[in-house]
Design an enzyme around this catalytic site. Structure first.
Site, mmCIF file in Angstrom:
data_model
loop_
_atom_site.group_PDB
_atom_site.id
_atom_site.type_symbol
_atom_site.label_atom_id
_atom_site.label_comp_id
_atom_site.label_asym_id
_atom_site.label_seq_id
_atom_site.Cartn_x
_atom_site.Cartn_y
_atom_site.Cartn_z
ATOM 1 N N GLU A 83 8.741 -9.380 0.262
ATOM 2 C CA GLU A 83 9.446 -9.232 -1.383
ATOM 3 C C GLU A 83 10.119 -7.910 -1.463
ATOM 4 O OE1 GLU A 83 6.417 -10.293 -4.132
ATOM 5 O OE2 GLU A 83 7.325 -9.414 -5.614
ATOM 6 N N LYS A 105 -2.112 -10.714 -8.622
ATOM 7 C CA LYS A 105 -0.649 -10.914 -7.561
ATOM 8 C C LYS A 105 -0.361 -9.729 -7.263
ATOM 9 C CE LYS A 105 3.167 -12.578 -5.803
ATOM 10 N NZ LYS A 105 4.468 -11.521 -5.542
ATOM 11 N N ASP A 138 -6.687 -11.838 8.879
ATOM 12 C CA ASP A 138 -6.625 -13.326 8.196
ATOM 13 C C ASP A 138 -6.403 -12.911 6.755
ATOM 14 O OD1 ASP A 138 -7.008 -15.584 7.203
ATOM 15 O OD2 ASP A 138 -9.029 -16.020 8.324
ATOM 16 N N HIS A 157 13.940 -4.357 -9.764
ATOM 17 C CA HIS A 157 13.621 -5.150 -9.035
ATOM 18 C C HIS A 157 15.174 -5.618 -8.845
ATOM 19 C CE1 HIS A 157 11.243 -8.117 -6.866
ATOM 20 N NE2 HIS A 157 12.057 -9.016 -7.241
#
Ligand code: MEV
Length: 434
Positions: free
Chosen positions: A89, A266, A282, A379
């Site tokens: 990202e 998130k 993991d 962004h």
């Protein structure tokens, strides 16, 4: 729906027994891969990486590399640490670095761990007499612990780990019957511990059934390891009160509203997952643990909180982070080993603490941007490159269009793939006409 022309009932017969070349050929025959795909798969990965992949998972056809970048300026618990992040990202690494720099100049990051054990569950779907079941189990508790420590995890015991306790929970089923769940607490030392705790639980199945006369069903770890919580704390001294208040308000929004909490978390995981991946751990386990912990009150909550104390902004993170520095992919993957070495990580706890710190810093970067200038501008600037790539621009065209697209972004406050395609088309027409 379109079907692959060569795909039939026998296409996957014996597929797992094929070697990689045979597997690729079979996929070509099915129409699932083209000769160009084959060329791509054959040229993109080293022999060593493919061999390692074959040892890790089944039916390998290639590898899926992620960008690996370094988040800079982190100073955690008094130590400078380059942070390796495997992430696709745009702007995650840039934001982490910029925020870490801000904290370095104006504050500090500290971490700690509370608790040392993870949880394995042994489920007894229906117990006839819960009270006598618990009495028998507790009378034999130390014996069971000693046997499992001795036979299953003697190496952990030698390193001051192993099983530390057995507890029992009573769950009333929807049909009114009583389910018993034994929690096996195990200190996995520097391992993530899933395999170890699963082995212990399965080992204990027989003796528990024999002793209690009750039937054991599932034996498996719980990812909700609330017995070992990693904490991180950020302090920013003398923060601009308007910025500080905006961050506190964003934190409050996440506390009041699960729709916002999901996105807030998130943003925390944007910092957490990339290190978990880069160190061969993991990430599904870490995600599962964090989300379950975020929900422990019955309402999904943020895993970070931000508040003001006088002129200072304080941020806190608390959640389980189940990672290891020995065993599994972490030990086998050369990139994971390199990442651990670069951070000078000496233990699983230290790794978990760094991960928590980066998650908290990443969250700060996101909510600071959201509560001030918004994230779209920053962004999208970085995203222009991705859009240019998606539009099929060559390197030369990317360089030629950068400034123009940034100008467009300034005026429209957003930029889309069709904007980029339009500019690219015009550039090509101009060059063709010249
Ligand atoms: C985007 O990947 C993450 C953010 O949405 C996090 C947040 O909203 O706090 C920016």
């Amino acid at each position: 729906m379109e079907i692959l022309p060569g795909l039939n009932e026998s296409s996957f017969t014996g597929f797992s027994k094929l070697n990689r070349d045979e597997r690729l050929q079979r996929l070509v025959v099915m129409g699932a891969l083209t000769p160009a795909d084959l060329a791509h798969l054959k040229s993109s990965h080293s022999h060593a990486m493919l061999t390692l992949s074959e040892n890790l998972v089944e039916n390998v056809i290639g590898c899926f590399p992620l960008p690996l970048g370094i988040a800079a300026h982190f100073h955690i618990d008094g130590r400078d640490i380059p942070i390796p992040m495997a992430v696709e990202e745009t702007s995650v690494i840039a934001s982490a670095s910029a925020t870490a720099k801000w904290i370095r100049e104006q504050g500090e990051i500290t971490t700690e761990i509370q608790g040392d054990s993870i949880i394995g569950q042994i489920q007894l779907p229906i117990v006839k007499d819960f009270t006598s079941f618990v009495a028998i189990l507790m009378a034999h508790k130390q014996l069971l612990i000693d046997e499992a420590n001795h036979h299953v995890v003697p190496g952990l015991v030698a390193r001051h780990g192993g099983i530390t306790d057995l507890t029992v929970r009573c769950i009333v089923r929807p049909d009114g019957a009583t389910m018993a769940v034994i929690h096996v607490l195990l200190n996995p030392c520097d391992a993530m511990g899933a395999n170890l705790v699963n082995q212990v639980c399965e080992f204990l199945k027989e003796p528990i059934q024999m002793l209690t006369g009750e039937r054991v069903a599932l034996c498996i770890l719980s990812n909700l390891a609330d017995t070992k919580i990693t904490h991180a704390k950020v302090v920013i001294r003398n923060i601009d009160p308007i910025i500080g208040q905006g961050i506190v308000e964003a934190s409050l929004f996440a506390r009041c509203d699960p729709y916002r909490a999901a996105t807030h978390n998130k943003g925390v995981l944007n910092g957490i997952d990339p290190i978990v991946i880069a160190t061969g751990n993991d990430w599904r386990a870490v995600e599962a643990g964090i989300h379950a912990y975020a929900c422990r009150s019955g309402q999904y909550q943020p895993i970070t909180v931000w508040y003001m104390v006088g002129q200072d902004l304080i941020g806190q993170f608390a959640a389980p982070i189940m990672v290891g520095t020995v065993g599994g992919v972490t030990r086998l993957h050369p990139t994971a080993q390199m990442c651990l070495r670069m951070m000078q990580i000496q233990s699983a706890d230290q790794l978990a603490r760094v991960i928590a710190a980066v998650g908290l810093v990443q969250n700060l970067g996101a909510i600071k941007a959201l509560s001030t200038k918004g994230i779209v501008k920053g962004h999208m600037k970085l995203h222009i490159n991705n859009l240019l790539l998606s539009a099929g621009a060559t390197l030369k065209e990317q360089i030629e269009l950068q400034i123009e697209l940034q100008g467009l972004l300034q005026t429209q406050h957003k930029i889309t793939l069709s904007d980029v395609e339009g500019c690219l088309q015009r550039l090509r027409q101009e060059q063709h006409a010249a």
